[in-house]
Design a protein around this motif. Structure first.
Motif, PDB file in Angstrom:
ATOM      1  N   GLU A  47      -6.196   6.493   4.974  1.00 58.31           N
ATOM      2  CA  GLU A  47      -5.850   5.532   3.941  1.00 58.31           C
ATOM      3  C   GLU A  47      -4.861   6.102   2.925  1.00 58.31           C
ATOM      4  N   ASP A  48      -5.014   7.397   2.599  1.00 58.01           N
ATOM      5  CA  ASP A  48      -4.137   7.980   1.585  1.00 58.01           C
ATOM      6  C   ASP A  48      -2.725   8.245   2.106  1.00 58.01           C
ATOM      7  N   GLU A  49      -2.491   7.995   3.397  1.00 57.88           N
ATOM      8  CA  GLU A  49      -1.149   8.157   3.973  1.00 57.88           C
ATOM      9  C   GLU A  49      -0.358   6.851   3.956  1.00 57.88           C
ATOM     10  N   LEU A  50      -0.991   5.769   3.518  1.00 57.57           N
ATOM     11  CA  LEU A  50      -0.341   4.465   3.499  1.00 57.57           C
ATOM     12  C   LEU A  50      -0.480   3.831   2.123  1.00 57.57           C
ATOM     13  N   THR A  51       0.587   3.217   1.647  1.00 58.08           N
ATOM     14  CA  THR A  51       0.476   2.428   0.425  1.00 58.08           C
ATOM     15  C   THR A  51      -0.010   1.026   0.806  1.00 58.08           C
ATOM     16  N   LYS A  52      -0.499   0.277  -0.200  1.00 60.66           N
ATOM     17  CA  LYS A  52      -0.940  -1.086   0.069  1.00 60.66           C
ATOM     18  C   LYS A  52       0.220  -1.943   0.547  1.00 60.66           C
ATOM     19  N   ASP A  53       1.400  -1.742  -0.054  1.00 56.01           N
ATOM     20  CA  ASP A  53       2.584  -2.475   0.387  1.00 56.01           C
ATOM     21  C   ASP A  53       2.851  -2.237   1.872  1.00 56.01           C
ATOM     22  N   GLU A  54       2.743  -0.970   2.289  1.00 53.30           N
ATOM     23  CA  GLU A  54       3.040  -0.624   3.673  1.00 53.30           C
ATOM     24  C   GLU A  54       2.009  -1.232   4.619  1.00 53.30           C
TER      25      GLU A  54
END
Length: 240
Positions: free
Chosen positions: A85-92
């Motif tokens: 999860e910490d490798e992706l932003t919510k936008d992404e």
């Protein structure tokens, strides 16, 4: 961060996967039944995409219908691609979901038809889940419309006979010209009602359901009539 290597594959318990709160992609009951049938026959040949939360659970990004199908088929585990999860932003995360739902391309009907014809068994023709009416030649009461090796697109614009509509008309012409090889323009007042009437009569006469095929048959009939007129003119000229 190396975008290529952050995605990992694993077989995980299906009970650990949650669906996203919102998913814009929808599927009809008929298509979902076909999906379940396909997975039941061949297994899960394309894996869903998820992200992994810190508590060890996974949240679906794309592949919601495949997840539901696997649950219905009582799978205990499925293969997934996931990022932490910490490798992706919510936008992404949202962008990936929307892009996976929309970036699926369009089928080349000529190639699609050739591939479909190579399938020998009825079972796997059904498995392919292809609308046969869209790729096979139509032969109904004398109609024989086959898929050509080279195809083109044309549009018809029926315009109102008014100067007030010129700006809109030019905009429509420019827009259709971007998508079509040929653009036909006609005054809608004398033509629209006649065109719809002819298409309906042709559909009823030849048992054609698709407007595009009705119009193709209309052109075919018009060509036949022009040929007859030309023959009559040639005969009249030769007799005189």
């Amino acid at each position: 961060m190396d975008n290529e290597n952050r995605w990992k594959y694993d077989q995980v318990a299906i009970s650990l996967i949650d669906e996203a709160e919102m998913n814009a992609n929808e599927m009809t009951g008929e298509d979902f039944a076909a999906l379940c049938d396909n997975i039941g026959k061949s297994g899960l040949s394309s894996v869903p995409c998820c992200y992994k939360k810190q508590d060890g659970r996974f949240v679906m990004i794309s592949g919601h219908h495949r997840l539901r199908a696997c649950k219905k088929l009582r799978y205990s585990k499925i293969g997934i691609l996931y990022c932490d999860e910490d490798e992706l932003t919510k936008d992404e995360i949202i962008a990936i979901q929307l892009s996976h739902n929309s970036l699926h391309g369009e089928d080349n009907r000529n190639i699609l038809k050739k591939l479909f014809e190579q399938i020998q068994t009825i079972e796997f023709k059904k498995f392919a889940h292809i609308n046969i009416d869209e790729i096979t030649p139509v032969d109904t009461n004398g109609i024989d419309i086959s898929v050509m090796k080279e195809t083109f697109t044309f549009s018809i614009i029926l315009y109102p006979n008014s100067f007030d509509a010129l700006d809109s008309l030019f905009g429509d012409i420019r827009e259709q010209a971007k998508k079509s090889d040929i653009v036909l323009i006609a005054d809608h007042e004398p033509n629209e009602e006649m065109l719809l009437k002819l298409q309906k009569e042709i559909g009823d006469q030849f048992n054609i359901k698709t407007p595009a095929i009705c119009f193709s048959k209309l052109l075919d009939l018009a060509k036949e009539r022009l040929t007859e007129i030309q023959k009559d003119n040639d005969l009249g000229n030769s007799e005189s």
